[in-house]
Design a protein around this motif. Structure first.
Motif, mmCIF file in Angstrom:
data_model
loop_
_atom_site.group_PDB
_atom_site.id
_atom_site.type_symbol
_atom_site.label_atom_id
_atom_site.label_comp_id
_atom_site.label_asym_id
_atom_site.label_seq_id
_atom_site.Cartn_x
_atom_site.Cartn_y
_atom_site.Cartn_z
ATOM 1 N N ASP A 98 119.437 -11.199 25.260
ATOM 2 C CA ASP A 98 120.734 -11.849 25.233
ATOM 3 C C ASP A 98 120.984 -12.386 23.825
ATOM 4 O OD1 ASP A 98 122.320 -14.612 25.545
ATOM 5 O OD2 ASP A 98 122.939 -13.239 27.144
ATOM 6 N N VAL A 99 122.193 -12.193 23.323
ATOM 7 C CA VAL A 99 122.533 -12.601 21.958
ATOM 8 C C VAL A 99 122.331 -14.100 21.756
ATOM 9 C CG1 VAL A 99 124.429 -12.754 20.291
ATOM 10 C CG2 VAL A 99 124.095 -10.670 21.609
ATOM 11 N N ASN A 100 122.583 -14.890 22.785
ATOM 12 C CA ASN A 100 122.438 -16.348 22.661
ATOM 13 C C ASN A 100 120.984 -16.789 22.525
ATOM 14 O OD1 ASN A 100 125.240 -16.933 22.793
ATOM 15 N ND2 ASN A 100 125.158 -16.547 24.989
ATOM 16 N N THR A 101 120.036 -15.890 22.761
ATOM 17 C CA THR A 101 118.625 -16.244 22.623
ATOM 18 C C THR A 101 118.012 -15.715 21.318
ATOM 19 O OG1 THR A 101 117.835 -14.279 23.807
ATOM 20 C CG2 THR A 101 118.329 -16.246 25.141
ATOM 21 N N LEU A 102 118.816 -15.023 20.502
ATOM 22 C CA LEU A 102 118.309 -14.511 19.222
ATOM 23 C C LEU A 102 117.968 -15.668 18.289
ATOM 24 C CD1 LEU A 102 120.818 -11.607 18.456
ATOM 25 C CD2 LEU A 102 118.421 -11.384 19.103
ATOM 26 N N VAL A 103 116.938 -15.493 17.491
ATOM 27 C CA VAL A 103 116.585 -16.476 16.468
ATOM 28 C C VAL A 103 117.691 -16.463 15.427
ATOM 29 C CG1 VAL A 103 114.952 -17.049 14.641
ATOM 30 C CG2 VAL A 103 114.109 -16.213 16.846
ATOM 31 N N LYS A 104 118.182 -17.653 15.095
ATOM 32 C CA LYS A 104 119.268 -17.802 14.133
ATOM 33 C C LYS A 104 118.747 -18.635 12.962
ATOM 34 C CE LYS A 104 122.659 -20.321 15.577
ATOM 35 N NZ LYS A 104 123.881 -20.862 16.189
ATOM 36 N N TYR A 115 121.713 -15.697 9.375
ATOM 37 C CA TYR A 115 121.342 -14.377 9.876
ATOM 38 C C TYR A 115 120.668 -14.504 11.237
ATOM 39 C CZ TYR A 115 116.706 -15.388 7.802
ATOM 40 O OH TYR A 115 115.515 -15.961 7.454
ATOM 41 N N PHE A 116 120.855 -13.451 12.031
ATOM 42 C CA PHE A 116 120.197 -13.328 13.321
ATOM 43 C C PHE A 116 119.018 -12.383 13.155
ATOM 44 C CE2 PHE A 116 124.519 -14.413 14.717
ATOM 45 C CZ PHE A 116 124.244 -15.416 15.614
ATOM 46 N N VAL A 117 117.915 -12.719 13.793
ATOM 47 C CA VAL A 117 116.729 -11.872 13.760
ATOM 48 C C VAL A 117 116.691 -11.054 15.047
ATOM 49 C CG1 VAL A 117 114.210 -11.820 13.628
ATOM 50 C CG2 VAL A 117 115.486 -13.567 12.359
ATOM 51 N N VAL A 118 116.761 -9.747 14.905
ATOM 52 C CA VAL A 118 116.708 -8.832 16.041
ATOM 53 C C VAL A 118 115.343 -8.158 16.008
ATOM 54 C CG1 VAL A 118 117.686 -6.746 17.063
ATOM 55 C CG2 VAL A 118 119.197 -8.474 16.059
ATOM 56 N N ARG A 119 114.617 -8.285 17.107
ATOM 57 C CA ARG A 119 113.264 -7.729 17.194
ATOM 58 C C ARG A 119 113.321 -6.233 17.482
ATOM 59 N NH1 ARG A 119 109.951 -10.883 14.890
ATOM 60 N NH2 ARG A 119 108.200 -10.434 16.197
ATOM 61 N N LEU A 120 112.391 -5.528 16.872
ATOM 62 C CA LEU A 120 112.220 -4.094 17.102
ATOM 63 C C LEU A 120 110.861 -3.864 17.746
ATOM 64 C CD1 LEU A 120 113.333 -2.777 13.572
ATOM 65 C CD2 LEU A 120 114.758 -3.039 15.618
ATOM 66 N N LYS A 144 107.784 0.443 7.923
ATOM 67 C CA LYS A 144 107.371 0.022 9.264
ATOM 68 C C LYS A 144 107.874 -1.403 9.454
ATOM 69 C CE LYS A 144 104.823 3.642 10.243
ATOM 70 N NZ LYS A 144 105.259 4.610 11.198
ATOM 71 N N LYS A 145 108.712 -1.608 10.461
ATOM 72 C CA LYS A 145 109.316 -2.927 10.673
ATOM 73 C C LYS A 145 109.167 -3.351 12.122
ATOM 74 C CE LYS A 145 112.709 -2.607 6.986
ATOM 75 N NZ LYS A 145 114.066 -2.857 6.559
ATOM 76 N N ASP A 146 109.174 -4.658 12.341
ATOM 77 C CA ASP A 146 109.183 -5.196 13.699
ATOM 78 C C ASP A 146 110.397 -6.087 13.935
ATOM 79 O OD1 ASP A 146 108.418 -7.363 12.185
ATOM 80 O OD2 ASP A 146 106.745 -7.930 13.470
ATOM 81 N N LYS A 147 111.266 -6.186 12.907
ATOM 82 C CA LYS A 147 112.493 -6.970 13.057
ATOM 83 C C LYS A 147 113.485 -6.528 11.988
ATOM 84 C CE LYS A 147 110.903 -10.611 10.044
ATOM 85 N NZ LYS A 147 110.471 -11.938 9.871
ATOM 86 N N ILE A 148 114.736 -6.848 12.232
ATOM 87 C CA ILE A 148 115.793 -6.620 11.256
ATOM 88 C C ILE A 148 116.664 -7.868 11.245
ATOM 89 C CG2 ILE A 148 117.379 -5.476 12.853
ATOM 90 C CD1 ILE A 148 116.807 -4.247 9.305
ATOM 91 N N GLU A 149 117.154 -8.234 10.074
ATOM 92 C CA GLU A 149 117.978 -9.437 9.939
ATOM 93 C C GLU A 149 119.425 -9.014 9.729
ATOM 94 O OE1 GLU A 149 115.904 -11.038 6.623
ATOM 95 O OE2 GLU A 149 114.281 -11.826 7.871
ATOM 96 N N PHE A 150 120.313 -9.488 10.604
ATOM 97 C CA PHE A 150 121.742 -9.218 10.493
ATOM 98 C C PHE A 150 122.419 -10.454 9.917
ATOM 99 C CE2 PHE A 150 120.543 -6.034 13.605
ATOM 100 C CZ PHE A 150 121.285 -4.946 13.211
ATOM 101 N N TYR A 151 122.905 -10.359 8.680
ATOM 102 C CA TYR A 151 123.507 -11.485 7.973
ATOM 103 C C TYR A 151 124.974 -11.635 8.338
ATOM 104 C CZ TYR A 151 119.360 -11.922 5.099
ATOM 105 O OH TYR A 151 118.076 -12.138 4.676
ATOM 106 N N TYR A 152 125.478 -12.865 8.243
ATOM 107 C CA TYR A 152 126.884 -13.154 8.533
ATOM 108 C C TYR A 152 127.296 -14.429 7.807
ATOM 109 C CZ TYR A 152 125.042 -16.686 11.694
ATOM 110 O OH TYR A 152 124.372 -17.766 12.204
ATOM 111 N N GLN A 153 128.597 -14.571 7.586
ATOM 112 C CA GLN A 153 129.143 -15.811 7.039
ATOM 113 C C GLN A 153 129.098 -16.852 8.162
ATOM 114 O OE1 GLN A 153 130.247 -16.285 3.933
ATOM 115 N NE2 GLN A 153 130.512 -14.215 3.169
#
Length: 183
Positions: A98-104, A115-120, A144-153
């Motif tokens: 759920d988006v509301n549980t993403l690390v911010k 940025y939000f951290v999305v786990r892979l 090789k990654k286990d997460k990606i960071e989605f940046y935003y204003q």
């Protein structure tokens, strides 16, 4: 007979509920039409020697892959330097949550960026295109990654959440596993 009617009614209700969800194709179309304008980060910083510009954004969905674009432009680095990186994140490697549980997180470099951290899935192979103009070099690498960071204003958090919700929905439709990491 009563059991049969109950089962048929339940199946019809379930079909009705399922039919209101966005399909994979509709989700991809929405992301490709709206994602890059809703989830982007432009940072321009004037310094004594020139302008530093930094851009990160969701680019599009192509071949079940999230293309995530990053660019750094530095006029103060001698010759004009332009560093472009495009990560190719397989949709099926995203761990659904759920988006509301993403690390911010907040950016340490700019107080207006988060940025939000999305786990892979751990050790996901993320093919990356890199172009560095100062070296006149273009190449591909596999990270090789286990997460990606989605940046935003920070003033655009709700739109960022909309895009990430669509990406999570697409991941779920693509058979993504659920992120069960509690910490």
């Amino acid at each position: 007979m009563k059991t049969l009617k109950t089962i048929i009614t339940a199946l019809l209700l379930l079909q009705t509920v399922v039919s209101f969800g966005q399909t994979k194709e509709e989700t991809i179309e929405w992301l490709n039409n709206n994602g890059s304008t809703l989830l982007n980060t432009d940072i321009y910083k004037q310094n004594d020697n020139g302008i530093n510009a930094f851009l990160q954004r969701f680019e599009k969905i192509k071949n079940d892959t999230v293309l995530y674009y990053q660019s750094f432009d530095c006029q103060s680095c001698g010759d004009k330097t332009l560093d472009i990186t495009i990560d190719n994140i397989p949709v099926s490697s995203i761990l659904y949550q759920d988006v509301n549980t993403l690390v911010k997180m907040k950016s340490e470099r700019n107080q207006n960026i988060g940025y939000f951290v999305v786990r892979l899935i751990p050790n996901t192979n993320v093919p990356t295109y890199v172009s560095i103009s100062s070296y006149r070099k273009e190449y591909y690498r596999n990270d090789k990654k286990d997460k990606i960071e989605f940046y935003y204003q920070l003033n655009n958090e709700e739109n960022a959440k909309r895009v990430l919700k669509a990406i999570m929905h697409l991941a779920k439709l693509s058979g993504a596993k659920e992120n069960k990491q509690t910490f």
